[in-house]
Design an enzyme around this catalytic site. Structure first.
Site, PDB file in Angstrom:
ATOM      1  N   GLU A  35     -83.064  78.445  16.080  1.00  0.00           N
ATOM      2  CA  GLU A  35     -83.108  79.624  16.132  1.00  0.00           C
ATOM      3  C   GLU A  35     -81.728  80.140  15.609  1.00  0.00           C
ATOM      4  O   GLU A  35     -80.656  79.502  15.825  1.00  0.00           O
ATOM      5  CB  GLU A  35     -82.953  80.264  17.634  1.00  0.00           C
ATOM      6  CG  GLU A  35     -82.857  81.682  17.588  1.00  0.00           C
ATOM      7  CD  GLU A  35     -83.840  82.476  16.965  1.00  0.00           C
ATOM      8  OE1 GLU A  35     -83.213  83.338  16.280  1.00  0.00           O
ATOM      9  OE2 GLU A  35     -85.209  82.432  17.088  1.00  0.00           O
ATOM     10  N   ARG A  36     -81.937  81.351  14.682  1.00  0.00           N
ATOM     11  CA  ARG A  36     -80.515  81.718  14.192  1.00  0.00           C
ATOM     12  C   ARG A  36     -79.803  82.774  14.723  1.00  0.00           C
ATOM     13  O   ARG A  36     -78.521  82.979  14.326  1.00  0.00           O
ATOM     14  CB  ARG A  36     -80.681  81.847  12.486  1.00  0.00           C
ATOM     15  CG  ARG A  36     -81.769  83.183  12.400  1.00  0.00           C
ATOM     16  CD  ARG A  36     -81.719  83.538  11.058  1.00  0.00           C
ATOM     17  NE  ARG A  36     -82.782  84.644  10.931  1.00  0.00           N
ATOM     18  CZ  ARG A  36     -83.231  85.210   9.713  1.00  0.00           C
ATOM     19  NH1 ARG A  36     -83.001  84.772   8.752  1.00  0.00           N
ATOM     20  NH2 ARG A  36     -83.933  86.411   9.706  1.00  0.00           N
ATOM     21  N   GLY A  41     -86.373  85.929  19.988  1.00  0.00           N
ATOM     22  CA  GLY A  41     -86.684  86.457  18.691  1.00  0.00           C
ATOM     23  C   GLY A  41     -86.947  88.138  18.756  1.00  0.00           C
ATOM     24  O   GLY A  41     -86.264  88.703  19.805  1.00  0.00           O
ATOM     25  N   LYS A  52     -90.122  98.945  25.678  1.00  0.00           N
ATOM     26  CA  LYS A  52     -90.941  99.305  26.796  1.00  0.00           C
ATOM     27  C   LYS A  52     -90.026  99.878  28.065  1.00  0.00           C
ATOM     28  O   LYS A  52     -90.044 100.805  28.887  1.00  0.00           O
ATOM     29  CB  LYS A  52     -91.650  98.347  27.523  1.00  0.00           C
ATOM     30  CG  LYS A  52     -92.659  97.780  26.531  1.00  0.00           C
ATOM     31  CD  LYS A  52     -93.389  98.783  25.709  1.00  0.00           C
ATOM     32  CE  LYS A  52     -94.010  98.498  24.383  1.00  0.00           C
ATOM     33  NZ  LYS A  52     -93.063  98.152  23.309  1.00  0.00           N
ATOM     34  N   ALA A 179     -97.950 101.885  15.617  1.00  0.00           N
ATOM     35  CA  ALA A 179     -97.667 101.910  16.862  1.00  0.00           C
ATOM     36  C   ALA A 179     -95.948 102.041  17.235  1.00  0.00           C
ATOM     37  O   ALA A 179     -95.568 102.930  18.210  1.00  0.00           O
ATOM     38  CB  ALA A 179     -97.972 100.361  17.569  1.00  0.00           C
ATOM     39  N   ILE A 180     -95.144 101.495  16.122  1.00  0.00           N
ATOM     40  CA  ILE A 180     -93.652 101.672  16.357  1.00  0.00           C
ATOM     41  C   ILE A 180     -93.250 103.034  16.240  1.00  0.00           C
ATOM     42  O   ILE A 180     -92.489 103.523  16.969  1.00  0.00           O
ATOM     43  CB  ILE A 180     -92.836 100.717  15.346  1.00  0.00           C
ATOM     44  CG1 ILE A 180     -93.146  99.163  15.810  1.00  0.00           C
ATOM     45  CG2 ILE A 180     -91.454 100.893  15.270  1.00  0.00           C
ATOM     46  CD1 ILE A 180     -92.575  98.319  14.656  1.00  0.00           C
ATOM     47  N   ILE A 261     -92.330 102.080   8.519  1.00  0.00           N
ATOM     48  CA  ILE A 261     -93.391 102.023   7.678  1.00  0.00           C
ATOM     49  C   ILE A 261     -93.971 100.601   7.561  1.00  0.00           C
ATOM     50  O   ILE A 261     -94.688 100.185   6.399  1.00  0.00           O
ATOM     51  CB  ILE A 261     -93.020 102.626   6.147  1.00  0.00           C
ATOM     52  CG1 ILE A 261     -91.922 101.528   5.754  1.00  0.00           C
ATOM     53  CG2 ILE A 261     -92.908 103.862   6.289  1.00  0.00           C
ATOM     54  CD1 ILE A 261     -91.346 102.173   4.480  1.00  0.00           C
ATOM     55  N   GLY A 262     -94.098  99.914   8.640  1.00  0.00           N
ATOM     56  CA  GLY A 262     -94.306  98.432   8.576  1.00  0.00           C
ATOM     57  C   GLY A 262     -93.311  97.172   8.364  1.00  0.00           C
ATOM     58  O   GLY A 262     -91.955  97.696   8.945  1.00  0.00           O
ATOM     59  N   HIS A 436    -113.046 101.843  43.817  1.00  0.00           N
ATOM     60  CA  HIS A 436    -112.940 103.420  43.903  1.00  0.00           C
ATOM     61  C   HIS A 436    -111.627 103.403  44.937  1.00  0.00           C
ATOM     62  O   HIS A 436    -111.720 102.839  46.010  1.00  0.00           O
ATOM     63  CB  HIS A 436    -114.031 103.786  44.063  1.00  0.00           C
ATOM     64  CG  HIS A 436    -113.931 105.118  44.503  1.00  0.00           C
ATOM     65  ND1 HIS A 436    -113.808 106.137  43.463  1.00  0.00           N
ATOM     66  CD2 HIS A 436    -113.719 105.861  45.672  1.00  0.00           C
ATOM     67  CE1 HIS A 436    -113.656 107.310  43.972  1.00  0.00           C
ATOM     68  NE2 HIS A 436    -113.650 107.449  45.314  1.00  0.00           N
TER      69      HIS A 436
END
Length: 457
Positions: A35-36, A41, A52, A179-180, A261-262, A436
């Site tokens: 991992e850098r 991540g 969230k 979504a973002i 935009i991705g 219910h």
């Protein structure tokens, strides 16, 4: 220069990489993960989790702003943006520490630094050489930027800047309605900003069912957002006081811009080209097991292509590792059963085919719908803005797709995912007892509606 031997080396510790490392350890493999930046991540540190946390703050503020709707009274609500951001960062840091603990518990060797592939079975990290029978590339992706507009962290933001804003936007332009984009638009609108969303396509949330897209667009406009579809940002000029944007020929001024935009896959400087690894628009090409065209080299997660979702990456990691280990339970992933979630207000969740895609595929379909306004729990909660849509194969009763918008649908969608995974038909779903009062009863009613048996509307 030391050479260290492993059964598996994983490059990248996001939800694909670290889950793959844990599963590999469970199967008896000696594993190293490189991992850098930070364990976990983008998802844990700059994506799924901290967003969230922010959205939870804006949700609570929304409820406080509308306390009178619940028979409560509150003084004028204020907030500390720095404190809201700090809470989000604390949540991310807690999970980062959790991944560190998981790596230690599962005896995974963590190597900090930048990895370069010397061969399909040799990874160079600084002065260390890691040799393994198999290597998994799980390097993820980063935000795509507009060619004529580079993010500066002051006025022009990517998602990383939007997570730690230097100031509260007064008039925010969001470019992109996936979504973002929609999640950040929802957060900043509920926190008090004026928000405009620009989308080049003919509707927002373009991967969702068209009815759901229309439902969410109507809701966001009702909240006060400006949404412009079939529009493009032709020019942007940044000043010390704001941003001037030319949108489809019209000029407007904003305080800040979020570019959503991705993504761009992180495949540069890994040594892939020298090994002859097949790429498609920057993404690593793999088969259903995550294998590349180079023996011993695998790829999972965002770097291996759509859908760009954390849970897809995690499952791909498990699939690849079980194949590597020769586990008898190994089987390829059915991508049609991957749920998609957007945590805006209202939330959006879906799995399987949209109605349009089902018809394009040649299915004769039965479609059911049920609005939240017909659900007792939703009315009691004051969450009547929502809808559930189901799409069935008229011939076999197979659930082809399910699409939802409304409160907590990101939690509810898993019921339909399990139904598809277990190949349930309308008969099993209609015979299932739903508790219910719960919002989940809308899921039952949407199934019943597809077959002319809806009860409460």
């Amino acid at each position: 220069m030391s050479v260290e031997q492993f059964d598996l080396v994983i490059i990248g510790s996001g939800p694909g990489g670290y889950v793959a490392a844990i599963r590999a350890s469970q199967l008896g493999l000696k594993v190293a993960i490189v991992e850098r930046e930070r364990l976990g991540g983008i998802c844990l540190n700059w994506g799924c989790i901290p967003t969230k946390a922010l959205l939870r703050s804006s949700e609570i503020k929304h409820y406080m702003d509308h306390a009178s709707a619940y028979g409560l009274a509150a003084e004028k609500i204020s907030f500390d943006l720095a404190a809201v951001t700090e809470r989000s960062r604390k949540v991310a840091n807690q999970l980062n520490s959790g991944v560190k603990g998981l790596m230690k518990k599962n005896k995974v060797t963590v190597v900090e630094g930048v990895a370069v592939l010397k061969s399909a079975t040799s990874v160079q990290v600084g002065e260390r050489t890691l040799e393994a029978k198999n290597v998994i590339v799980a390097t993820g992706a980063r935000a795509r930027e507009l060619p004529h507009l580079k993010a500066d962290g002051e006025r022009v933001w990517t998602y990383r800047h939007a997570l730690v804003p230097p100031a509260m936007p007064t008039d925010l332009l969001v470019i992109g309605s996936g979504a973002i984009g929609v999640e950040f638009a929802s957060f900043y609108k509920d926190m008090g900003a004026k928000v405009t969303i620009i989308e080049m396509l003919d509707r927002i949330l373009p991967v969702e069912d068209s009815e759901i897209s229309a439902f969410v667009e109507k809701s966001l406009k009702k909240q006060g957002m400006t949404i412009r579809t079939k529009s493009s940002v032709d020019k942007i000029e940044v000043t010390k006081d704001g941003v001037t944007a030319t949108i489809s020929g019209e000029t407007q001024t904003f305080s800040h811009v979020i570019v959503a935009i991705g993504i761009v896959p992180n495949t540069e400087n890994l040594g892939l080209e020298a090994l002859g690894v097949a790429l498609d628009r920057g993404h690593i090409v793999t088969n259903e097991w995550g294998q590349t065209n180079v023996p011993g080299l695998w790829a999972i997660g965002d770097v291996a292509g759509a859908p760009w979702l954390a849970h897809k990456a995690s499952h791909e990691g498990v699939v690849a590792v079980e194949k590597i280990a020769g586990d008898s339970h190994a089987h390829p992933m059915d991508k049609s059963n991957i749920p998609g979630c957007t945590y805006s207000r209202p939330q959006v969740a879906s799995v399987g085919l949209t109605e349009a895609k089902a018809k394009e595929a040649g299915y004769d379909v039965k479609v059911g719908r049920f609005p939240f306004i017909g659900n007792g729990k939703a009315i009691a909660l004051g969450e009547t803005e929502g809808i559930v849509k189901t799409v069935f194969d008229a011939k076999t009763g197979a659930l082809l797709g399910a699409h939802m918008a409304g409160a907590e649908v990101t939690e509810l969608i898993q019921g339909y995912v399990i139904a598809r995974q277990c190949e349930a038909t309308e008969a099993e779903l209609m015979a299932t007892i739903f508790a219910h009062p719960t919002i989940s009863e809308t899921m039952h009613e949407a199934v019943l509606d597809a077959y002319g048996r809806v009860l409460h509307i």
